[in-house]
Design a protein around this motif. Structure first.
Motif, PDB file in Angstrom:
ATOM      1  N   PRO A  26       0.841  -1.207   0.000  1.00  0.00           N
ATOM      2  CA  PRO A  26       0.000   0.000   0.000  1.00  0.00           C
ATOM      3  C   PRO A  26       0.874   1.253   0.000  1.00  0.00           C
ATOM      4  O   PRO A  26       1.144   1.836   1.037  1.00  0.00           O
ATOM      5  CB  PRO A  26      -0.788  -0.143   1.303  1.00  0.00           C
ATOM      6  N   LEU A  27       1.299   1.656  -1.174  1.00  0.00           N
ATOM      7  CA  LEU A  27       2.275   2.737  -1.287  1.00  0.00           C
ATOM      8  C   LEU A  27       1.769   4.048  -0.711  1.00  0.00           C
ATOM      9  O   LEU A  27       2.495   4.769  -0.032  1.00  0.00           O
ATOM     10  CB  LEU A  27       2.659   2.932  -2.758  1.00  0.00           C
ATOM     11  N   GLU A  28       0.522   4.387  -0.981  1.00  0.00           N
ATOM     12  CA  GLU A  28      -0.012   5.659  -0.522  1.00  0.00           C
ATOM     13  C   GLU A  28      -0.420   5.584   0.951  1.00  0.00           C
ATOM     14  O   GLU A  28      -1.296   4.815   1.327  1.00  0.00           O
ATOM     15  CB  GLU A  28      -1.225   6.059  -1.377  1.00  0.00           C
ATOM     16  N   GLY A  29       0.247   6.375   1.771  1.00  0.00           N
ATOM     17  CA  GLY A  29      -0.120   6.470   3.178  1.00  0.00           C
ATOM     18  C   GLY A  29       0.097   5.198   3.967  1.00  0.00           C
ATOM     19  O   GLY A  29      -0.555   4.982   4.986  1.00  0.00           O
ATOM     20  N   ALA A  30       1.019   4.345   3.504  1.00  0.00           N
ATOM     21  CA  ALA A  30       1.240   3.084   4.208  1.00  0.00           C
ATOM     22  C   ALA A  30       1.957   3.312   5.525  1.00  0.00           C
ATOM     23  O   ALA A  30       2.939   4.032   5.583  1.00  0.00           O
ATOM     24  CB  ALA A  30       2.071   2.148   3.333  1.00  0.00           C
ATOM     25  N   PRO A  31       1.468   2.700   6.593  1.00  0.00           N
ATOM     26  CA  PRO A  31       2.170   2.824   7.866  1.00  0.00           C
ATOM     27  C   PRO A  31       3.397   1.936   7.877  1.00  0.00           C
ATOM     28  O   PRO A  31       3.519   1.032   7.056  1.00  0.00           O
ATOM     29  CB  PRO A  31       1.125   2.313   8.882  1.00  0.00           C
ATOM     30  N   ALA A  32       4.301   2.190   8.796  1.00  0.00           N
ATOM     31  CA  ALA A  32       5.470   1.317   8.931  1.00  0.00           C
ATOM     32  C   ALA A  32       5.002  -0.091   9.269  1.00  0.00           C
ATOM     33  O   ALA A  32       4.071  -0.288  10.037  1.00  0.00           O
ATOM     34  CB  ALA A  32       6.391   1.845  10.036  1.00  0.00           C
ATOM     35  N   GLY A  33       5.681  -1.079   8.684  1.00  0.00           N
ATOM     36  CA  GLY A  33       5.319  -2.463   8.955  1.00  0.00           C
ATOM     37  C   GLY A  33       4.170  -2.963   8.124  1.00  0.00           C
ATOM     38  O   GLY A  33       3.525  -3.945   8.495  1.00  0.00           O
ATOM     39  N   ALA A  34       3.896  -2.324   6.984  1.00  0.00           N
ATOM     40  CA  ALA A  34       2.743  -2.730   6.171  1.00  0.00           C
ATOM     41  C   ALA A  34       2.926  -4.098   5.549  1.00  0.00           C
ATOM     42  O   ALA A  34       1.971  -4.810   5.295  1.00  0.00           O
ATOM     43  CB  ALA A  34       2.480  -1.690   5.075  1.00  0.00           C
TER      44      ALA A  34
END
Length: 265
Positions: free
Chosen positions: A249-257
């Protein structure tokens, strides 16, 4: 194949997603990933700054943790750490170690690989089932390019990724300016080199700059963020671990996605 995974210091403390993605990718390809829990730093930073005797305990620990004969290969998402194990450990063991350490180092270094080397040279794959529908440029890090000589292996893997728009990075073989403690001791020179690298990355119009070393991505990513380029940095393992069923999920992905599989201790 039973593969030992070395997380590296940066992977453990700052970039766990790259480590998880490495495990996820290898497990998806049908291999058993084991994570020796007693692993520590490989000692690269000590040797690089002239302290060759001090990392002897670290080199010994690495040989003990990954010397298990059932571990058929050792992989790390870092060209610089792989280079340290393959080249610097032998120097340290020869100069300051005993016979047992020299034997242990020789046994482990012969089965240690950077990720793209393991995939292409050992496992014999370039198409890993990845899906990454984004514009990407690749930075070949100095240790992977000059010490390990991985050559086109990372690019062969990236070209086989479904949906990717892979664009060439101008002056790709130029150093980004990080160089470990070089960036601290020679900050002005390092910053000037980074400025050139950031200009080349942004000039490609890439959404993502990828590489095989989190250390270089840390440096480049910092430069990109300061100019608000909108270009994200992702480790090669994270690109290769993404699939249609589990896209990154490139857009707005949290760390650890990138979710990791279970690994054997």
């Amino acid at each position: 194949m039973r593969i030992g995974l070395f997380a590296t210091c940066l992977g453990d403390t700052l970039f766990p997603d790259a480590v998880s993605a490495t495990a996820l990718l290898l497990a998806r390809l049908g291999h058993e990933v084991v994570f020796p829990p007693g692993q520590t730093c490989c000692g690269q930073m000590h040797v690089n700054t002239g302290y060759q005797r001090e990392p002897v305990p670290l080199v010994r620990n690495f040989a003990e943790q990954f010397g298990d004969p059932s571990i058929e290969a050792v992989v790390m998402p870092s060209g610089s750490c792989a280079g340290s194990v393959r080249h610097q450990h032998e120097i340290v063991a020869r100069r300051y170690g005993d016979a047992a350490l020299r034997a242990g180092v020789a046994g482990v270094r012969s089965k240690t690989y950077e990720l793209s080397e393991l995939l292409v040279d050992v496992l014999g794959v370039t198409e890993v089932g990845a899906y990454f529908p984004h514009r990407v440029t690749y930075h070949p890090t100095c240790h992977s390019l000059r010490m390990l000589r991985v050559g086109e292996k990372p690019l062969r893997l990236l070209r086989a990724v479904e949906g990717i728009d892979l664009v060439e990075l101008p002056e790709a073989d130029a150093c980004c300016g990080f160089g470990g403690t070089f960036a601290v001791k020679n900050a002005d020179t390092s910053t000037a080199m980074l400025k050139d690298k950031v200009a080349h990355v942004t000039g490609t119009g890439a959404e993502v700059c990828t590489a095989g070393d989190s250390s270089c991505l840390l440096h480049i990513g910092g430069g990109l963020s300061r100019v608000k380029a909108g270009t994200r940095t992702l480790h090669l393992a994270q690109v290769l671990a993404a699939t249609r069923a589990r896209p990154y999920p490139l857009e707005g992905a949290p760390a650890g996605a990138a979710r990791s599989p279970e690994v054997t201790r």
